[in-house]
Motif scaffolding. Structure first.
Motif, PDB file in Angstrom:
ATOM      1  N   ASP A  64       0.730  -1.263  -0.026  1.00  0.00           N
ATOM      2  CA  ASP A  64       0.047  -0.109  -0.068  1.00  0.00           C
ATOM      3  C   ASP A  64       1.146   1.482  -0.087  1.00  0.00           C
ATOM      4  O   ASP A  64       0.456   2.201  -0.555  1.00  0.00           O
ATOM      5  N   HIS A  65       1.959   1.353   0.869  1.00  0.00           N
ATOM      6  CA  HIS A  65       2.682   2.589   0.988  1.00  0.00           C
ATOM      7  C   HIS A  65       3.368   3.065  -0.586  1.00  0.00           C
ATOM      8  O   HIS A  65       3.544   4.251  -0.710  1.00  0.00           O
ATOM      9  N   ASN A  66       3.697   2.150  -1.237  1.00  0.00           N
ATOM     10  CA  ASN A  66       4.711   2.261  -2.490  1.00  0.00           C
ATOM     11  C   ASN A  66       3.976   2.390  -3.699  1.00  0.00           C
ATOM     12  O   ASN A  66       4.485   2.589  -4.746  1.00  0.00           O
ATOM     13  N   GLY A 111      -5.529  -2.493  -0.849  1.00  0.00           N
ATOM     14  CA  GLY A 111      -5.874  -1.155  -0.411  1.00  0.00           C
ATOM     15  C   GLY A 111      -5.159  -0.811   0.764  1.00  0.00           C
ATOM     16  O   GLY A 111      -3.882  -1.543   0.957  1.00  0.00           O
ATOM     17  N   ILE A 112      -5.263   0.373   1.427  1.00  0.00           N
ATOM     18  CA  ILE A 112      -4.433   0.596   2.742  1.00  0.00           C
ATOM     19  C   ILE A 112      -4.768  -0.617   3.769  1.00  0.00           C
ATOM     20  O   ILE A 112      -5.861  -0.846   3.964  1.00  0.00           O
ATOM     21  N   VAL A 113      -3.480  -0.943   4.474  1.00  0.00           N
ATOM     22  CA  VAL A 113      -3.652  -1.935   5.254  1.00  0.00           C
ATOM     23  C   VAL A 113      -4.714  -1.639   6.410  1.00  0.00           C
ATOM     24  O   VAL A 113      -5.355  -2.629   6.826  1.00  0.00           O
ATOM     25  N   HIS A 114      -4.885  -0.609   7.007  1.00  0.00           N
ATOM     26  CA  HIS A 114      -5.582  -0.433   8.079  1.00  0.00           C
ATOM     27  C   HIS A 114      -7.211  -0.117   7.395  1.00  0.00           C
ATOM     28  O   HIS A 114      -8.230  -0.163   8.420  1.00  0.00           O
ATOM     29  N   VAL A 115      -7.342  -0.094   6.125  1.00  0.00           N
ATOM     30  CA  VAL A 115      -8.664   0.111   5.698  1.00  0.00           C
ATOM     31  C   VAL A 115      -9.224  -1.404   5.416  1.00  0.00           C
ATOM     32  O   VAL A 115     -10.322  -1.831   5.684  1.00  0.00           O
ATOM     33  N   GLY A 132       3.475  -3.686  11.386  1.00  0.00           N
ATOM     34  CA  GLY A 132       4.501  -2.768  11.329  1.00  0.00           C
ATOM     35  C   GLY A 132       4.282  -1.273  10.859  1.00  0.00           C
ATOM     36  O   GLY A 132       4.795  -0.958   9.770  1.00  0.00           O
ATOM     37  N   ASP A 133       3.373  -0.753  11.473  1.00  0.00           N
ATOM     38  CA  ASP A 133       3.025   0.575  11.251  1.00  0.00           C
ATOM     39  C   ASP A 133       2.303   1.505  12.506  1.00  0.00           C
ATOM     40  O   ASP A 133       1.346   0.666  12.998  1.00  0.00           O
ATOM     41  N   SER A 134       2.594   2.482  12.510  1.00  0.00           N
ATOM     42  CA  SER A 134       2.040   3.148  13.814  1.00  0.00           C
ATOM     43  C   SER A 134       0.704   3.171  13.898  1.00  0.00           C
ATOM     44  O   SER A 134       0.079   3.232  15.038  1.00  0.00           O
ATOM     45  N   HIS A 135       0.122   3.243  12.722  1.00  0.00           N
ATOM     46  CA  HIS A 135      -1.219   3.573  12.732  1.00  0.00           C
ATOM     47  C   HIS A 135      -2.414   2.414  12.829  1.00  0.00           C
ATOM     48  O   HIS A 135      -3.524   2.226  12.507  1.00  0.00           O
ATOM     49  N   THR A 136      -1.546   1.149  13.254  1.00  0.00           N
ATOM     50  CA  THR A 136      -2.391   0.083  13.724  1.00  0.00           C
ATOM     51  C   THR A 136      -3.495   0.250  14.844  1.00  0.00           C
ATOM     52  O   THR A 136      -4.496  -0.569  14.848  1.00  0.00           O
ATOM     53  N   GLY A 350      -7.988  11.280   1.132  1.00  0.00           N
ATOM     54  CA  GLY A 350      -7.571  10.010   1.302  1.00  0.00           C
ATOM     55  C   GLY A 350      -7.006   9.407   2.582  1.00  0.00           C
ATOM     56  O   GLY A 350      -7.224   9.988   3.797  1.00  0.00           O
ATOM     57  N   SER A 351      -6.145   8.329   2.507  1.00  0.00           N
ATOM     58  CA  SER A 351      -5.313   7.761   3.848  1.00  0.00           C
ATOM     59  C   SER A 351      -6.289   6.913   4.667  1.00  0.00           C
ATOM     60  O   SER A 351      -7.426   6.923   4.528  1.00  0.00           O
ATOM     61  N   CYS A 352      -5.415   6.306   5.594  1.00  0.00           N
ATOM     62  CA  CYS A 352      -5.893   5.191   6.670  1.00  0.00           C
ATOM     63  C   CYS A 352      -7.020   6.001   7.611  1.00  0.00           C
ATOM     64  O   CYS A 352      -7.724   5.448   8.179  1.00  0.00           O
ATOM     65  N   THR A 353      -6.661   7.312   7.338  1.00  0.00           N
ATOM     66  CA  THR A 353      -7.510   8.135   8.458  1.00  0.00           C
ATOM     67  C   THR A 353      -9.098   8.507   8.040  1.00  0.00           C
ATOM     68  O   THR A 353      -9.960   8.180   8.586  1.00  0.00           O
ATOM     69  N   GLY A 412      -4.263   3.678  -2.123  1.00  0.00           N
ATOM     70  CA  GLY A 412      -2.977   3.217  -1.415  1.00  0.00           C
ATOM     71  C   GLY A 412      -3.032   4.504  -0.553  1.00  0.00           C
ATOM     72  O   GLY A 412      -3.489   5.229  -0.424  1.00  0.00           O
ATOM     73  N   CYS A 413      -1.692   4.499  -0.109  1.00  0.00           N
ATOM     74  CA  CYS A 413      -1.413   5.500   0.863  1.00  0.00           C
ATOM     75  C   CYS A 413      -1.309   6.896   0.014  1.00  0.00           C
ATOM     76  O   CYS A 413      -1.429   7.967   0.906  1.00  0.00           O
ATOM     77  N   SER A 414      -0.581   6.837  -0.905  1.00  0.00           N
ATOM     78  CA  SER A 414      -0.520   8.062  -1.889  1.00  0.00           C
ATOM     79  C   SER A 414       0.154   9.180  -0.987  1.00  0.00           C
ATOM     80  O   SER A 414       1.095   9.033  -0.323  1.00  0.00           O
ATOM     81  N   MET A 415      -0.550  10.396  -1.076  1.00  0.00           N
ATOM     82  CA  MET A 415       0.429  11.652  -0.682  1.00  0.00           C
ATOM     83  C   MET A 415       0.019  11.664   0.828  1.00  0.00           C
ATOM     84  O   MET A 415       0.516  12.852   1.369  1.00  0.00           O
ATOM     85  N   CYS A 416      -0.372  10.741   1.551  1.00  0.00           N
ATOM     86  CA  CYS A 416      -0.254  10.652   3.017  1.00  0.00           C
ATOM     87  C   CYS A 416       1.211  10.865   3.466  1.00  0.00           C
ATOM     88  O   CYS A 416       1.397  11.554   4.469  1.00  0.00           O
ATOM     89  N   LEU A 417       2.177  10.000   2.804  1.00  0.00           N
ATOM     90  CA  LEU A 417       3.310  10.002   2.959  1.00  0.00           C
ATOM     91  C   LEU A 417       4.407  10.170   1.880  1.00  0.00           C
ATOM     92  O   LEU A 417       5.466  10.535   1.944  1.00  0.00           O
ATOM     93  N   ALA A 418       3.820  10.332   0.705  1.00  0.00           N
ATOM     94  CA  ALA A 418       4.449  10.733  -0.507  1.00  0.00           C
ATOM     95  C   ALA A 418       5.609   9.679  -0.735  1.00  0.00           C
ATOM     96  O   ALA A 418       6.774  10.282  -1.053  1.00  0.00           O
ATOM     97  N   SER A 434      -5.352  13.433   6.024  1.00  0.00           N
ATOM     98  CA  SER A 434      -4.222  12.428   6.443  1.00  0.00           C
ATOM     99  C   SER A 434      -3.924  12.777   8.053  1.00  0.00           C
ATOM    100  O   SER A 434      -4.665  13.429   8.493  1.00  0.00           O
ATOM    101  N   ASN A 435      -2.983  12.215   8.592  1.00  0.00           N
ATOM    102  CA  ASN A 435      -2.722  12.331  10.000  1.00  0.00           C
ATOM    103  C   ASN A 435      -1.648  12.888  10.312  1.00  0.00           C
ATOM    104  O   ASN A 435      -1.380  13.150  11.868  1.00  0.00           O
ATOM    105  N   ARG A 436      -0.581  13.110   9.604  1.00  0.00           N
ATOM    106  CA  ARG A 436       0.717  13.900  10.092  1.00  0.00           C
ATOM    107  C   ARG A 436       0.818  14.993   9.402  1.00  0.00           C
ATOM    108  O   ARG A 436       1.075  14.923   7.968  1.00  0.00           O
ATOM    109  N   GLY A 440       8.188  18.083   5.714  1.00  0.00           N
ATOM    110  CA  GLY A 440       8.529  17.209   4.606  1.00  0.00           C
ATOM    111  C   GLY A 440       7.647  15.787   4.398  1.00  0.00           C
ATOM    112  O   GLY A 440       7.883  15.134   3.635  1.00  0.00           O
ATOM    113  N   ARG A 441       6.475  15.624   5.065  1.00  0.00           N
ATOM    114  CA  ARG A 441       5.770  14.354   5.149  1.00  0.00           C
ATOM    115  C   ARG A 441       5.014  14.109   3.804  1.00  0.00           C
ATOM    116  O   ARG A 441       5.158  13.271   3.186  1.00  0.00           O
ATOM    117  N   GLN A 442       4.705  15.253   3.318  1.00  0.00           N
ATOM    118  CA  GLN A 442       4.013  15.019   2.021  1.00  0.00           C
ATOM    119  C   GLN A 442       4.763  15.293   0.735  1.00  0.00           C
ATOM    120  O   GLN A 442       4.265  15.674  -0.261  1.00  0.00           O
TER     121      GLN A 442
HETATM  122  S1  SF4 Z   1      -0.891   6.612   7.839  1.00  0.00           S
HETATM  123 FE1  SF4 Z   1      -0.627   6.984   5.838  1.00  0.00          FE
HETATM  124  S2  SF4 Z   1       0.949   6.169   4.956  1.00  0.00           S
HETATM  125 FE2  SF4 Z   1       0.739   5.178   6.930  1.00  0.00          FE
HETATM  126  S3  SF4 Z   1      -0.342   3.379   6.532  1.00  0.00           S
HETATM  127 FE3  SF4 Z   1      -1.990   5.205   7.014  1.00  0.00          FE
HETATM  128  S4  SF4 Z   1      -2.240   6.107   4.810  1.00  0.00           S
HETATM  129 FE4  SF4 Z   1      -0.503   4.526   4.787  1.00  0.00          FE
END
Ligand code: SF4
Lengths: 472, 212
Positions: A64-66, A111-115, A132-136, A350-353, A412-418, A434-436, A440-442
């Motif tokens: 999802d990230h890439n 899709g995004i792992v948390h979705v 392996g992702d803080s938004h778990t 977008g994003s998992c948020t 995908g994660c897209s511009m949440c973390l670019a 997104s959440n952060r 430089g995050r985006q």
């Molecule tokens: S915070 Fe952003 S990069 Fe991390 S899993 Fe969610 S959408 Fe993907």
């Protein structure tokens, strides 16, 4: 009757395999979600040590990230960036070798792992869930204990199905009363973080409670729990109620028949007992929450939309004053400027948020029959998963967005973390769901304002932030 | 894993709170599937004037003269002095990998983000939380004599300031033991294989839906 227990106590107690003399426990992990960025070194570690995966069926993997959000016809082999391609292909290879189920890039369920976890019913109430992702922390909305881990721990869970950890402290955030018009889950959690700070819940598992939380849909609850980590919390949880059970029913991994009935009766116990004691209690008045917009480079640097950019000189703490000054310089904002006067270059929904169907519906309601402002260079919608995308298309939301001038992308994660091609150019200013908002995050030099889907959509149309609660 | 006993090294002061893992190692470098080689990209956005990507020759990029890591006196630093909530943000273990690859063995701050704190122990880095006033003092002493050394002793749980002041720090006994001996966590856990199997069988009986 024993001592009243918190929901966290119950989830913890039911997963302890053993406790060592020093108080650290071996905790059994029910479900592990895996993605391409934090897993390659874990699989490599297993190979080097000649270890096997303990229970392959416990894991579900997805890239999802890439992944690119356009031109997805060629699958992983078609990713233009060679480094991203290698990472996605490495995930495919590792999952095949270790027998782990993967929704590959061209699978309609990708899709995004948390979705996709909740969407598939792969993450359920009462589970321990890691990734392996803080938004778990997102999955805690189901009444599960879910938290992000590092790559060494990913390897540890793959090899042992357990994690070694100590129990954290507990915090209850009670959002009492009802929210006003134009105020949603994203505004609630941004307001909570602004109140307690980005380290306000460090070392804690936070349980969200109160009428305003109970009134949220599952989608809204995921948004709230998702951002727990932005307050420093290890995990965020919400008690199971009818909303939870209705959400899980019928999903692909969910139990059926008699097993469903016994699962539901077990899940109904997943709430804090009356009289349970928390280490910390925080109360927030829902009625006082306005739509929120972040103005700085940390999620706690957030203001109500009808407010102004704060003045560092009014801050007494020198460390905070210095970081506010640095943030305003990075964001190119001046103290006292009205939030609604901030003009935007890009809009990202977008994003998992906020990449779930309800988020897209709420955003579409703002843009239906209107046009993205001429000053906006790019407004894009990136659905959280292939199934969210399909659902939105069935409801005609894609047309609402594209007719207004938005781009409609692949999930995908897209511009949440670019990490893929979607990013801000230096100096560009973005309203993002997104959440952060870190520097430089985006994209290097990019400036991020965290907002709700409603605010992002309204800002796309206006070209600047607008007080969506004041609209009649 | 590399073990950690004592370090007596140059301390570099990074005077800002809430340094997040995106800052420690920007995301473009997360595409690597290796565990090493992240050192040149530690604090990449701050360290270099021009943007970088995987595969670039980082030796050719222009260094930002204003960034503390590039100051002459801090070359070869092994101790990183930091402020509150160091390591917040994403769970990426690439952050401690980058710090370690650069040569940092110990980070001293008033507080750390949870996941990052745990990740350090798994990678041979000792994160030391001291009282804010003690960290202030270390910052002042280092500013007064750039390039001076701080001694960190894990067995004794002490930090010795350049001027000789000694601060004690707390550390979880189990984490200390593992770091001192560089123990393999997975191997330790698998010693309890039987207990895990027994637990798993019971869970399967009680909550079969978990195993769907
Ligand atoms: S915070 Fe952003 S990069 Fe991390 S899993 Fe969610 S959408 Fe993907």
């Amino acid at each position: 009757m024993g001592t009243p227990r918190t929901l966290y106590d119950k989830l913890w107690d039911s997963h302890v395999v053993r406790v060592d003399d020093d108080g650290s426990a071996l905790l059994y992990v029910d479900r592990q979600l895996v993605h391409e960025v934090t897993s390659p070194q874990a699989f490599e570690g297993l190979r080097l040590a000649g270890r096997r995966v303990w229970r392959a069926a416990a894991s579900l993997a997805v890239p999802d990230h890439n992944v690119p959000t356009t031109g997805r016809g060629g699958g992983a082999a078609g990713i233009a960036d060679p480094v991203s391609r290698i990472q996605v292909e490495t995930l495919d290879r590792n999952c095949a070798e270790f027998g782990i189920t993967e929704f590959t890039m061209d699978d309609s369920r990708q899709g995004i792992v948390h979705v996709i976890g909740p969407e598939q019913g792969a993450t359920m109430p009462g589970m321990t869930i890691v990734c392996g992702d803080s938004h778990t922390s997102t999955h805690g909305a189901l009444g599960a204990l879910a938290f992000g881990i590092g790559t060494s721990e990913v390897e540890h869970v793959l090899a042992t199905q357990c994690l070694r950890m100590k129990k954290s402290r507990s915090m209850r955030v009670t959002v009492s009363g009802a929210t006003g018009p134009g105020v949603g889950a994203k505004d609630i959690i941004l307001a909570v973080i602004a109140q307690i700070g980005t380290a306000g819940a460090t070392g804690c598992t936070v349980e969200y409670a109160g009428e305003a939380i109970r009134a949220l849909s599952m989608e809204g609850r995921f948004t709230v729990c998702n951002m727990s980590i932005e307050a420093g919390a290890r995990a965020g949880i919400i008690a199971v109620d009818q909303t939870t059970i209705d959400y899980v029913r019928g999903r692909p991994f969910a139990p059926r028949g008699a097993v469903w009935e016994s699962a539901v009766s077990a899940w109904r116990e997943l709430a804090s007992d009356e009289g349970a004691v928390f280490d910390h209690e925080v109360t927030v008045d829902a009625a006082a929450i306005k739509p929120q917009v972040s103005w700085g480079t940390s999620p706690e640097m957030t203001a109500p939309v009808d407010g102004v950019v704060p003045d560092p000189d009014a801050e007494s703490d020198p460390v905070r004053r210095q970081s506010m000054t640095a943030a305003l310089r990075y964001m190119d904002l001046r103290a006292g400027e009205a939030i609604t006067a901030i003009g935007l270059d890009k809009v990202f929904i977008g994003s998992c948020t906020n990449g779930r169907i309800e988020d897209l519906r709420a955003a579409a309601d703002q843009v239906r029959g209107r046009r993205v402002a001429g000053s906006i260079r790019l407004a894009m919608v990136v659905p959280g998963s292939g199934l969210v995308k399909r659902q939105a298309e069935e409801e005609g939301l894609d047309r609402v967005f594209t007719e207004a001038g938005f781009e409609w992308r692949e999930p995908g994660c897209s511009m949440c973390l670019a990490m893929n091609a979607d990013r801000l150019a230096p100096g560009e200013r973005c309203a993002s769901t997104s959440n952060r908002n870190f520097e430089g995050r985006q994209g290097r030099g990019g400036r991020t304002h965290l907002v709700s889907p409603v605010m992002a959509a309204a800002a796309a149309v206006a070209g600047h932030f607008v007080d969506t609660s004041a609209e009649g | 894993m590399e073990s950690f006993q004592r370090v007596h090294g140059v301390a570099v002061p990074l005077d800002r709170p809430n340094v997040d893992t995106d800052q420690i190692i920007p995301k473009q470098y997360l595409k690597s599937i290796a565990r090493s080689g992240f050192g040149p990209n530690l604090f990449d956005d701050w360290r270099y004037l021009d943007p970088g990507d995987v595969g670039d020759d980082h030796g050719k990029r222009r260094l930002n003269p204003d960034f503390v890591l590039n100051h002459e006196g801090y070359r070869g630093a092994q101790v990183l002095l930091a402020r509150d909530n160091f390591g917040c943000g994403s769970s990426r273990e690439h952050a401690p990998w980058a710090l370690l690859d650069y040569g940092i063995r110990c980070i001293i701050a008033p507080s750390f983000a949870d996941i990052f704190y745990g990740n350090c122990f798994k990678n041979g880095i000792l994160p030391v939380a001291l009282a804010a006033a003690e960290v202030d003092q270390l910052f002042a002493e280092v500013a007064a004599a750039p390039g001076c050394k701080i001694a960190v002793d894990l067995p004794a749980q002490t930090v010795t300031a350049p001027a000789g002041g000694v601060f004690r720090f707390a550390v979880d006994a189990a984490l200390k033991e593992r770091l001192l001996n560089g123990l393999d966590d997975i191997g330790l856990t698998l010693q309890h294989r039987g207990e895990i199997e027994k637990f798993e069988a019971r869970r399967k009986a009680e909550a079969p839906w978990v195993f769907n």
